[in-house]
Design a protein around this motif. Structure first.
Motif, PDB file in Angstrom:
ATOM      1  N   THR A 150       2.909  10.311 -10.810  1.00  0.00           N
ATOM      2  CA  THR A 150       3.605   9.039 -10.587  1.00  0.00           C
ATOM      3  C   THR A 150       4.630   8.789 -11.683  1.00  0.00           C
ATOM      4  OG1 THR A 150       1.705   8.081  -9.438  1.00  0.00           O
ATOM      5  CG2 THR A 150       3.301   6.545 -10.398  1.00  0.00           C
ATOM      6  N   THR A 151       4.229   9.026 -12.925  1.00  0.00           N
ATOM      7  CA  THR A 151       5.157   8.841 -14.046  1.00  0.00           C
ATOM      8  C   THR A 151       6.363   9.754 -13.896  1.00  0.00           C
ATOM      9  OG1 THR A 151       3.316   8.251 -15.504  1.00  0.00           O
ATOM     10  CG2 THR A 151       5.377   8.914 -16.557  1.00  0.00           C
ATOM     11  N   SER A 152       6.107  10.995 -13.533  1.00  0.00           N
ATOM     12  CA  SER A 152       7.194  11.960 -13.351  1.00  0.00           C
ATOM     13  C   SER A 152       8.140  11.524 -12.235  1.00  0.00           C
ATOM     14  CB  SER A 152       6.602  13.336 -13.037  1.00  0.00           C
ATOM     15  OG  SER A 152       7.621  14.278 -12.798  1.00  0.00           O
ATOM     16  N   GLN A 153       7.589  10.993 -11.138  1.00  0.00           N
ATOM     17  CA  GLN A 153       8.424  10.528 -10.026  1.00  0.00           C
ATOM     18  C   GLN A 153       9.316   9.365 -10.460  1.00  0.00           C
ATOM     19  OE1 GLN A 153       8.588  12.301  -7.485  1.00  0.00           O
ATOM     20  NE2 GLN A 153       6.618  12.943  -6.660  1.00  0.00           N
ATOM     21  N   LEU A 154       8.763   8.448 -11.250  1.00  0.00           N
ATOM     22  CA  LEU A 154       9.559   7.307 -11.724  1.00  0.00           C
ATOM     23  C   LEU A 154      10.686   7.768 -12.640  1.00  0.00           C
ATOM     24  CD1 LEU A 154       6.730   4.705 -12.444  1.00  0.00           C
ATOM     25  CD2 LEU A 154       8.311   4.724 -10.505  1.00  0.00           C
ATOM     26  N   VAL A 155      10.401   8.769 -13.452  1.00  0.00           N
ATOM     27  CA  VAL A 155      11.448   9.331 -14.314  1.00  0.00           C
ATOM     28  C   VAL A 155      12.567   9.910 -13.457  1.00  0.00           C
ATOM     29  CG1 VAL A 155      11.973  11.151 -15.984  1.00  0.00           C
ATOM     30  CG2 VAL A 155       9.889   9.807 -16.244  1.00  0.00           C
ATOM     31  N   ASP A 156      12.193  10.662 -12.445  1.00  0.00           N
ATOM     32  CA  ASP A 156      13.192  11.275 -11.560  1.00  0.00           C
ATOM     33  C   ASP A 156      14.013  10.215 -10.815  1.00  0.00           C
ATOM     34  OD1 ASP A 156      12.318  13.757 -12.314  1.00  0.00           O
ATOM     35  OD2 ASP A 156      11.081  14.094 -10.519  1.00  0.00           O
ATOM     36  N   LEU A 157      13.389   9.044 -10.566  1.00  0.00           N
ATOM     37  CA  LEU A 157      14.102   7.967  -9.864  1.00  0.00           C
ATOM     38  C   LEU A 157      15.009   7.171 -10.802  1.00  0.00           C
ATOM     39  CD1 LEU A 157      11.289   6.607  -7.502  1.00  0.00           C
ATOM     40  CD2 LEU A 157      13.366   7.832  -6.818  1.00  0.00           C
ATOM     41  N   ILE A 193       9.509   2.879 -18.737  1.00  0.00           N
ATOM     42  CA  ILE A 193       8.239   3.196 -18.083  1.00  0.00           C
ATOM     43  C   ILE A 193       7.098   3.088 -19.089  1.00  0.00           C
ATOM     44  CG2 ILE A 193       6.909   4.946 -16.845  1.00  0.00           C
ATOM     45  CD1 ILE A 193       9.630   6.180 -16.013  1.00  0.00           C
ATOM     46  N   TRP A 194       6.134   2.242 -18.749  1.00  0.00           N
ATOM     47  CA  TRP A 194       4.909   2.099 -19.532  1.00  0.00           C
ATOM     48  C   TRP A 194       3.796   2.778 -18.744  1.00  0.00           C
ATOM     49  CZ3 TRP A 194       4.467  -1.103 -24.068  1.00  0.00           C
ATOM     50  CH2 TRP A 194       5.679  -1.735 -24.429  1.00  0.00           C
ATOM     51  N   ILE A 211       0.865  -1.180   0.000  1.00  0.00           N
ATOM     52  CA  ILE A 211       0.000   0.000   0.000  1.00  0.00           C
ATOM     53  C   ILE A 211       0.901   1.228   0.000  1.00  0.00           C
ATOM     54  CG2 ILE A 211      -1.819   1.247   1.229  1.00  0.00           C
ATOM     55  CD1 ILE A 211      -2.334  -1.464   2.732  1.00  0.00           C
ATOM     56  N   ALA A 212       0.727   2.103  -0.989  1.00  0.00           N
ATOM     57  CA  ALA A 212       1.586   3.288  -1.046  1.00  0.00           C
ATOM     58  C   ALA A 212       0.942   4.361  -1.906  1.00  0.00           C
ATOM     59  CB  ALA A 212       2.965   2.933  -1.605  1.00  0.00           C
ATOM     60  N   ASP A 213       1.281   5.604  -1.596  1.00  0.00           N
ATOM     61  CA  ASP A 213       0.886   6.755  -2.404  1.00  0.00           C
ATOM     62  C   ASP A 213       1.985   6.976  -3.439  1.00  0.00           C
ATOM     63  OD1 ASP A 213       0.223   9.141  -3.543  1.00  0.00           O
ATOM     64  OD2 ASP A 213       0.330  10.328  -1.696  1.00  0.00           O
ATOM     65  N   SER A 214       1.723   6.601  -4.671  1.00  0.00           N
ATOM     66  CA  SER A 214       2.768   6.643  -5.702  1.00  0.00           C
ATOM     67  C   SER A 214       3.113   8.053  -6.153  1.00  0.00           C
ATOM     68  CB  SER A 214       2.337   5.807  -6.916  1.00  0.00           C
ATOM     69  OG  SER A 214       1.126   6.302  -7.458  1.00  0.00           O
ATOM     70  N   THR A 215       2.347   9.056  -5.716  1.00  0.00           N
ATOM     71  CA  THR A 215       2.699  10.435  -6.062  1.00  0.00           C
ATOM     72  C   THR A 215       3.733  11.006  -5.087  1.00  0.00           C
ATOM     73  OG1 THR A 215       0.920  11.422  -4.724  1.00  0.00           O
ATOM     74  CG2 THR A 215       0.386  10.796  -6.989  1.00  0.00           C
ATOM     75  N   ASP A 216       4.023  10.263  -4.040  1.00  0.00           N
ATOM     76  CA  ASP A 216       4.983  10.680  -3.004  1.00  0.00           C
ATOM     77  C   ASP A 216       6.338  10.059  -3.322  1.00  0.00           C
ATOM     78  OD1 ASP A 216       6.528  11.064  -0.745  1.00  0.00           O
ATOM     79  OD2 ASP A 216       4.911  10.616   0.662  1.00  0.00           O
ATOM     80  N   ASP A 217       7.319  10.878  -3.644  1.00  0.00           N
ATOM     81  CA  ASP A 217       8.627  10.349  -4.031  1.00  0.00           C
ATOM     82  C   ASP A 217       9.276   9.561  -2.903  1.00  0.00           C
ATOM     83  OD1 ASP A 217       9.069  12.615  -2.489  1.00  0.00           O
ATOM     84  OD2 ASP A 217      10.899  13.168  -3.560  1.00  0.00           O
ATOM     85  N   GLU A 218       9.055   9.970  -1.668  1.00  0.00           N
ATOM     86  CA  GLU A 218       9.652   9.243  -0.550  1.00  0.00           C
ATOM     87  C   GLU A 218       9.029   7.858  -0.411  1.00  0.00           C
ATOM     88  OE1 GLU A 218      12.164   8.179   2.278  1.00  0.00           O
ATOM     89  OE2 GLU A 218      12.288  10.027   1.074  1.00  0.00           O
ATOM     90  N   ALA A 219       7.731   7.770  -0.646  1.00  0.00           N
ATOM     91  CA  ALA A 219       7.060   6.467  -0.583  1.00  0.00           C
ATOM     92  C   ALA A 219       7.607   5.536  -1.666  1.00  0.00           C
ATOM     93  CB  ALA A 219       5.556   6.646  -0.753  1.00  0.00           C
ATOM     94  N   LEU A 220       7.841   6.066  -2.849  1.00  0.00           N
ATOM     95  CA  LEU A 220       8.400   5.247  -3.936  1.00  0.00           C
ATOM     96  C   LEU A 220       9.822   4.805  -3.606  1.00  0.00           C
ATOM     97  CD1 LEU A 220       7.128   7.085  -7.150  1.00  0.00           C
ATOM     98  CD2 LEU A 220       6.348   4.903  -6.223  1.00  0.00           C
ATOM     99  N   ARG A 221      10.580   5.667  -2.974  1.00  0.00           N
ATOM    100  CA  ARG A 221      11.941   5.284  -2.578  1.00  0.00           C
ATOM    101  C   ARG A 221      11.904   4.160  -1.543  1.00  0.00           C
ATOM    102  NH1 ARG A 221      15.658   9.009  -4.426  1.00  0.00           N
ATOM    103  NH2 ARG A 221      14.770  11.020  -5.080  1.00  0.00           N
ATOM    104  N   ILE A 277       9.712   1.823  -1.119  1.00  0.00           N
ATOM    105  CA  ILE A 277       9.337   0.507  -1.659  1.00  0.00           C
ATOM    106  C   ILE A 277      10.370   0.006  -2.681  1.00  0.00           C
ATOM    107  CG2 ILE A 277       6.891   0.963  -1.297  1.00  0.00           C
ATOM    108  CD1 ILE A 277       6.608   1.359  -4.328  1.00  0.00           C
ATOM    109  N   GLY A 278      11.415   0.798  -2.925  1.00  0.00           N
ATOM    110  CA  GLY A 278      12.500   0.365  -3.809  1.00  0.00           C
ATOM    111  C   GLY A 278      12.207   0.529  -5.286  1.00  0.00           C
ATOM    112  N   ALA A 279      11.383   1.515  -5.640  1.00  0.00           N
ATOM    113  CA  ALA A 279      11.024   1.711  -7.050  1.00  0.00           C
ATOM    114  C   ALA A 279      12.244   1.950  -7.929  1.00  0.00           C
ATOM    115  CB  ALA A 279      10.051   2.888  -7.177  1.00  0.00           C
ATOM    116  N   ALA A 280      13.255   2.613  -7.396  1.00  0.00           N
ATOM    117  CA  ALA A 280      14.449   2.926  -8.178  1.00  0.00           C
ATOM    118  C   ALA A 280      15.250   1.678  -8.550  1.00  0.00           C
ATOM    119  CB  ALA A 280      15.337   3.899  -7.406  1.00  0.00           C
ATOM    120  N   GLN A 281      14.975   0.550  -7.883  1.00  0.00           N
ATOM    121  CA  GLN A 281      15.706  -0.677  -8.166  1.00  0.00           C
ATOM    122  C   GLN A 281      15.110  -1.455  -9.346  1.00  0.00           C
ATOM    123  OE1 GLN A 281      18.520  -1.098  -6.428  1.00  0.00           O
ATOM    124  NE2 GLN A 281      17.899   0.856  -5.501  1.00  0.00           N
TER     125      GLN A 281
END
Length: 223
Positions: free
Chosen positions: A91-98, A103-104, A57-67, A69-73
């Protein structure tokens, strides 16, 4: 896990477990992928907790939450959020920054898709639009299947028209007449095989044709 060889990394992050995202995630698991499913709804995450490799469970618009859960890995990610445009774009923008390399993103309209591309999505999918377009082609003509490979270029499956029966593809000059290529042919009771200029079509054959969308449509309508 090393990230150098993208093709060997069968891990993927799927954000948004609605109808599209959950269907995609379950199919990937079926094909041997390790899927981390993310959704902001505890109920949804609970539903898929045993079906997917991992869920959170996570708020994908929050960059810290994505970090956290290990999204950058992950080298691949799917943003399957469709109804909330702002969440999808953020969310897409956060993944780009990570630094996620592939990204699909699901879009609900071409305008939404253009924005996703502008913020950095590598692939944009419009499932409702694409399916609607595909079905429209199938119900309005003689096509048995229709796939648009990219804008303006398509593959269709159709029955061999009577005008091509009994002659080789070279003799029919189908490429010169219609601007299309017969890629493969399926005899009654047999499997598909490659078509050549010497291939002779028979009654009941099913053929796969490639070419510019307007040309394959014209060919199908002439059948």
């Amino acid at each position: 896990m090393p990230q150098d060889n993208k093709l060997s990394d069968k891990r993927i992050l799927v954000i948004g477990l609605g109808r599209f995202g959950s269907s995609l995630a379950l199919e990937l698991v079926h094909h041997g992928w390790e899927v981390l499913g993310v959704d902001s709804s505890p109920r949804v995450v609970q539903i898929f907790g045993e079906s997917l490799t991992h869920t959170v469970i996570a708020d994908s618009t929050d960059d810290e939450a994505l970090r956290q859960i290990g999204a950058a890995q992950f080298s691949r990610a799917v943003v399957a959020i469709g109804t909330h445009l702002e969440e999808s774009i953020l969310t897409t923008s956060q993944l780009v920054d990570l630094g996620v390399k592939d990204i699909w993103a699901k879009a609900t309209s071409r305008r939404h898709g253009r924005i996703l591309e502008q913020v950095g999505a590598h692939h944009v999918v419009l499932p409702e639009h694409d399916m609607g377009e595909r079905v429209a082609h199938l119900v309005s003509g003689r096509m048995l299947d229709y796939v648009e490979l990219e804008e303006g270029f398509s593959l269709i499956k159709t029955k061999a028209p009577q005008t091509l029966i009994g002659r080789s593809l070279r003799e029919t000059k189908v490429r010169q007449r219609f601007g299309i290529t017969v890629v493969s042919v399926k005899r009654v009771g047999a499997s598909f095989t490659y078509a050549t200029e010497e291939t002779v079509l028979h009654k009941g054959d099913v053929i796969v044709v490639a070419g510019r969308t307007k040309d394959v449509e014209r060919f199908a309508e002439s059948s």
